[in-house]
Design an enzyme around this catalytic site. Structure first.
Site, PDB file in Angstrom:
ATOM      1  CE  LYS A 112      -4.417   1.026   0.193  1.00 24.83           C
ATOM      2  NZ  LYS A 112      -5.589   0.219  -0.219  1.00 24.83           N
ATOM      3  CG  ASP A 126      -7.322   3.403  -0.737  1.00 23.03           C
ATOM      4  OD1 ASP A 126      -7.771   2.261  -0.660  1.00 23.03           O
ATOM      5  OD2 ASP A 126      -7.430   4.224   0.214  1.00 23.03           O
TER       6      ASP A 126
HETATM    7  P1  NDP Z   1     -12.917   7.992  -2.771  1.00 20.18           P
HETATM    8  O1  NDP Z   1     -11.824   8.961  -2.602  1.00 20.18           O
HETATM    9  O2  NDP Z   1     -13.500   7.777  -4.119  1.00 20.18           O
HETATM   10  O3  NDP Z   1     -14.133   8.312  -1.797  1.00 20.18           O
HETATM   11  C1  NDP Z   1     -13.946   8.367  -0.431  1.00 20.18           C
HETATM   12  C2  NDP Z   1     -15.261   8.780   0.231  1.00 20.18           C
HETATM   13  O4  NDP Z   1     -15.139   8.638   1.635  1.00 20.18           O
HETATM   14  C3  NDP Z   1     -15.613  10.227  -0.023  1.00 20.18           C
HETATM   15  O5  NDP Z   1     -17.008  10.372   0.006  1.00 20.18           O
HETATM   16  C4  NDP Z   1     -14.950  10.926   1.163  1.00 20.18           C
HETATM   17  O6  NDP Z   1     -15.510  12.187   1.491  1.00 20.18           O
HETATM   18  C5  NDP Z   1     -15.205   9.926   2.266  1.00 20.18           C
HETATM   19  N1  NDP Z   1     -14.142  10.044   3.279  1.00 20.18           N
HETATM   20  C6  NDP Z   1     -12.824   9.821   3.087  1.00 20.18           C
HETATM   21  N2  NDP Z   1     -12.131  10.057   4.214  1.00 20.18           N
HETATM   22  C7  NDP Z   1     -13.039  10.442   5.112  1.00 20.18           C
HETATM   23  C8  NDP Z   1     -12.941  10.830   6.471  1.00 20.18           C
HETATM   24  N3  NDP Z   1     -11.759  10.858   7.105  1.00 20.18           N
HETATM   25  N4  NDP Z   1     -14.102  11.145   7.100  1.00 20.18           N
HETATM   26  C9  NDP Z   1     -15.300  11.121   6.438  1.00 20.18           C
HETATM   27  N5  NDP Z   1     -15.440  10.769   5.156  1.00 20.18           N
HETATM   28  C10 NDP Z   1     -14.332  10.441   4.519  1.00 20.18           C
HETATM   29  O7  NDP Z   1     -12.345   6.617  -2.184  1.00 20.18           O
HETATM   30  P2  NDP Z   1     -12.859   5.122  -2.420  1.00 20.18           P
HETATM   31  O8  NDP Z   1     -14.329   5.096  -2.601  1.00 20.18           O
HETATM   32  O9  NDP Z   1     -11.983   4.515  -3.431  1.00 20.18           O
HETATM   33  O10 NDP Z   1     -12.476   4.459  -1.022  1.00 20.18           O
HETATM   34  C11 NDP Z   1     -13.391   4.369   0.066  1.00 20.18           C
HETATM   35  C12 NDP Z   1     -12.948   3.270   0.999  1.00 20.18           C
HETATM   36  O11 NDP Z   1     -12.930   2.028   0.297  1.00 20.18           O
HETATM   37  C13 NDP Z   1     -11.556   3.427   1.588  1.00 20.18           C
HETATM   38  O12 NDP Z   1     -11.542   2.865   2.888  1.00 20.18           O
HETATM   39  C14 NDP Z   1     -10.695   2.556   0.671  1.00 20.18           C
HETATM   40  O13 NDP Z   1      -9.533   2.120   1.319  1.00 20.18           O
HETATM   41  C15 NDP Z   1     -11.656   1.406   0.420  1.00 20.18           C
HETATM   42  N6  NDP Z   1     -11.407   0.591  -0.758  1.00 20.18           N
HETATM   43  C16 NDP Z   1     -11.313   1.139  -2.003  1.00 20.18           C
HETATM   44  C17 NDP Z   1     -11.129   0.333  -3.105  1.00 20.18           C
HETATM   45  C18 NDP Z   1     -11.111   0.881  -4.489  1.00 20.18           C
HETATM   46  O14 NDP Z   1     -11.036   0.089  -5.432  1.00 20.18           O
HETATM   47  N7  NDP Z   1     -11.208   2.183  -4.700  1.00 20.18           N
HETATM   48  C19 NDP Z   1     -10.963  -1.116  -2.975  1.00 20.18           C
HETATM   49  C20 NDP Z   1     -11.150  -1.606  -1.623  1.00 20.18           C
HETATM   50  C21 NDP Z   1     -11.345  -0.760  -0.578  1.00 20.18           C
HETATM   51  P3  NDP Z   1     -14.675  13.528   1.123  1.00 20.18           P
HETATM   52  O15 NDP Z   1     -14.763  13.629  -0.360  1.00 20.18           O
HETATM   53  O16 NDP Z   1     -15.370  14.605   1.855  1.00 20.18           O
HETATM   54  O17 NDP Z   1     -13.274  13.283   1.612  1.00 20.18           O
HETATM   55  O1  2IT Z   2      -7.984  -1.449  -0.694  1.00 21.25           O
HETATM   56  C1  2IT Z   2      -7.937  -1.929  -1.839  1.00 21.25           C
HETATM   57  O2  2IT Z   2      -8.049  -3.149  -2.049  1.00 21.25           O
HETATM   58  C2  2IT Z   2      -7.747  -1.017  -2.971  1.00 21.25           C
HETATM   59  N1  2IT Z   2      -7.684   0.199  -2.754  1.00 21.25           N
HETATM   60  C3  2IT Z   2      -7.601  -1.548  -4.364  1.00 21.25           C
HETATM   61  C4  2IT Z   2      -6.208  -2.025  -4.608  1.00 21.25           C
HETATM   62  C5  2IT Z   2      -5.904  -2.428  -6.032  1.00 21.25           C
HETATM   63  O3  2IT Z   2      -4.732  -2.766  -6.245  1.00 21.25           O
HETATM   64  O4  2IT Z   2      -6.780  -2.426  -6.898  1.00 21.25           O
END
Ligand code: NDP
Ligand code: 2IT
Length: 442
Positions: free
Chosen positions: A125, A165
């Site tokens: 990561k 992420d």
């Molecule tokens: P994005 O940046 O697309 O969206 C994140 C969302 O979460 C936004 O709505 C953001 O609001 C909110 N957020 C982030 N940090 C905070 C905080 N500290 N407090 C409140 N709200 C918060 O990210 P993703 O959708 O990609 O990721 C969301 C989660 O999913 C994370 O935990 C990530 O690790 C996990 N994840 C993502 C994957 C992927 O493929 N993208 C795969 C597996 C897990 P704001 O815009 O106001 O910051």
């Molecule tokens: O938390 C996760 O699994 C991710 N942000 C996606 C990682 C990836 O390599 O697609």
């Protein structure tokens, strides 16, 4: 003192001041106890000592200039945790809260999640404490190029393959890929989540949210249930939240909430995703604007989405966003299933409360593995120099999520308590990595 306790204490002493990392380590060590105590092989090979210490932790300076000509400096990270079963693989997070503890908890969890996918990917990561909010296109581009200028020497299609992420989507991956190519003069699948014209996979954008809903559907079907007719609360309004909401709605659920770091919206008629996509994916705006555009929708700047009565709760924002008091509220309101779209969104106390109340609980390592699984499929397509149709990738994703559910459920039944999917996912993920580590020697 037990072997597990000894290792736990040593890891805590060596990593003082890293609460998120210790939270992730404690959860894994606690739940794999039956396996570790069933054979001397783990202690003899120091598997726990080795799996909790990253192969390497890279920290570097990321200088860039803002639009006023000021030189700014952020800190970049890449933690290459474990490559026993494949090249390091995991996302990059750009958020002001990023620190070594957060990157290490994410990298540690990625080892087990990636193992569960059944695909050949190790755990890693990275990211930076850079805050993308309010930055211009030029500032984002320059930051991404500067970040990659250092990162490029540490990664490669067969070495370490980063992806998105929080704060990193298609735009940022594009700038990073361009910089990697310029520096190395190699066209290879070094990043996933790429744009479709230059080696990206169809269905990668949707994969984490869709995969989450597929596995929760599998979990609900195991008790003769499903999304149809259910009220669903979702937190976040980013990549994971949007596509979880889309698939949950397609399967007949009614999604009534979404949020961002400023507040949350409640729409009793069901969230209109076109409006959310326009605000978030096109205009990069705030969720508050949803309530300005959709009549009958409410915006709240206080409290959390978990106060809304629901059948299924899907935390899709960030770590520790759902605590014990949120869990108690959800349980009181009759929640039947919780699926973690975000990484470690529930605190330890909240998980314990859900399990004690017999709420079906699917932990992040299993529930959100669809994203990295389709990233691994993107790597396969890049290596073959082919691209598969949306339907082909989506159907593989469905199969992978079904397989993760079956592995998790059977490990829970065999080694822990039936339906303890936290233990099931940790044990199933751990066993494969441990076997590979033992086979490969010290
Ligand atoms: P994005 O940046 O697309 O969206 C994140 C969302 O979460 C936004 O709505 C953001 O609001 C909110 N957020 C982030 N940090 C905070 C905080 N500290 N407090 C409140 N709200 C918060 O990210 P993703 O959708 O990609 O990721 C969301 C989660 O999913 C994370 O935990 C990530 O690790 C996990 N994840 C993502 C994957 C992927 O493929 N993208 C795969 C597996 C897990 P704001 O815009 O106001 O910051
Ligand atoms: O938390 C996760 O699994 C991710 N942000 C996606 C990682 C990836 O390599 O697609």
């Amino acid at each position: 003192m037990s072997y597990i306790q000894e290792v736990r204490n040593a890891v805590a002493a060596r990593n003082a001041g890293q609460p998120e990392f210790m939270q992730a380590v404690d959860e894994v060590l606690t739940t794999i106890t039956p396996i570790v105590e069933s054979s001397d092989v783990y202690k003899a090979n120091a598997i726990l000592e080795r799996i909790t210490e990253p192969d390497r932790q890279i920290m570097f300076r990321v200088p860039w200039t803002d639009d006023n000509g000021n030189i700014r400096v952020n800190r970049g990270y890449r933690v290459q945790f474990n490559n026993a079963i494949g090249p390091y693989k995991g996302g990059l997070r750009l958020h002001p809260s990023v620190n070594l503890s957060i990157i290490k908890f994410l990298g540690f969890e990625q080892i087990f999640k990636n193992s569960l996918t059944g695909l050949p990917i190790g755990g890693g990561k990275g990211g930076s404490d850079f805050d993308p909010k309010g930055k211009s296109e030029r500032e984002i581009r320059e930051f991404c190029q500067s970040f990659m200028t250092e990162l490029a020497r540490h990664i490669g299609a067969d070495v370490d393959v980063p992806a998105g992420d929080i704060g990193v989507g298609g735009r940022e991956i594009g700038y990073m890929f361009g910089q990697y190519k310029r520096l190395k003069n190699v066209y290879e699948g070094v990043l996933t989540g790429k744009g479709l014209p230059y080696g990206g996979s169809l269905a990668r954008t949707e994969a984490t949210g869709y995969g989450l809903v597929y596995i929760i559907q599998n979990m609900l079907e195991s008790i003769g249930n499903g999304f149809k007719g259910k009220t669903v609360t979702i937190s976040g309004s980013g990549n994971v939240a949007i596509y979880a909401a889309q698939k949950a709605t397609e399967l007949g659920g009614k999604v009534v909430t979404m949020s961002d770091s400023n507040g949350w919206v409640y729409d009793k008629n069901g969230i209109d995703l076109q409006v959310v996509k326009d605000i978030k994916e096109v205009k990069r705006g705030r969720i508050k604007e949803y309530a300005d555009q959709v009549s009958g929708a409410e915006y709240h700047s206080d409290g959390k989405v978990w106060q809304v009565k629901c059948d299924i709760a899907l935390p899709c924002a960030t770590q520790n966003e759902l605590d014990i008091s949120d869990a108690k509220t959800l349980i009181k309101n009759g929640v039947t299933a919780v699926g973690e779209g975000a990484n470690m969104p529930s605190t330890t106390d909240a998980i314990n409360a859900f399990q004690a109340a017999h709420v079906l609980f699917m932990p992040a390592k299993a529930a959100n593995a669809g994203g990295v699984a389709v990233s691994a499929l993107e790597m396969s397509q890049n290596s073959q120099r082919l691209s598969w149709s949306f339907e082909e990738v989506d159907s593989k994703l469905k199969g992978i999520m079904r397989d993760i559910f079956n592995k998790t459920a059977s490990a829970a039944k065999l080694y822990a308590t039936p339906a303890d999917y936290v233990a099931g996912a940790n044990i199933a993920g751990f066993l494969k990595v441990a076997q590979a580590m033992i086979a490969q020697g010290v």
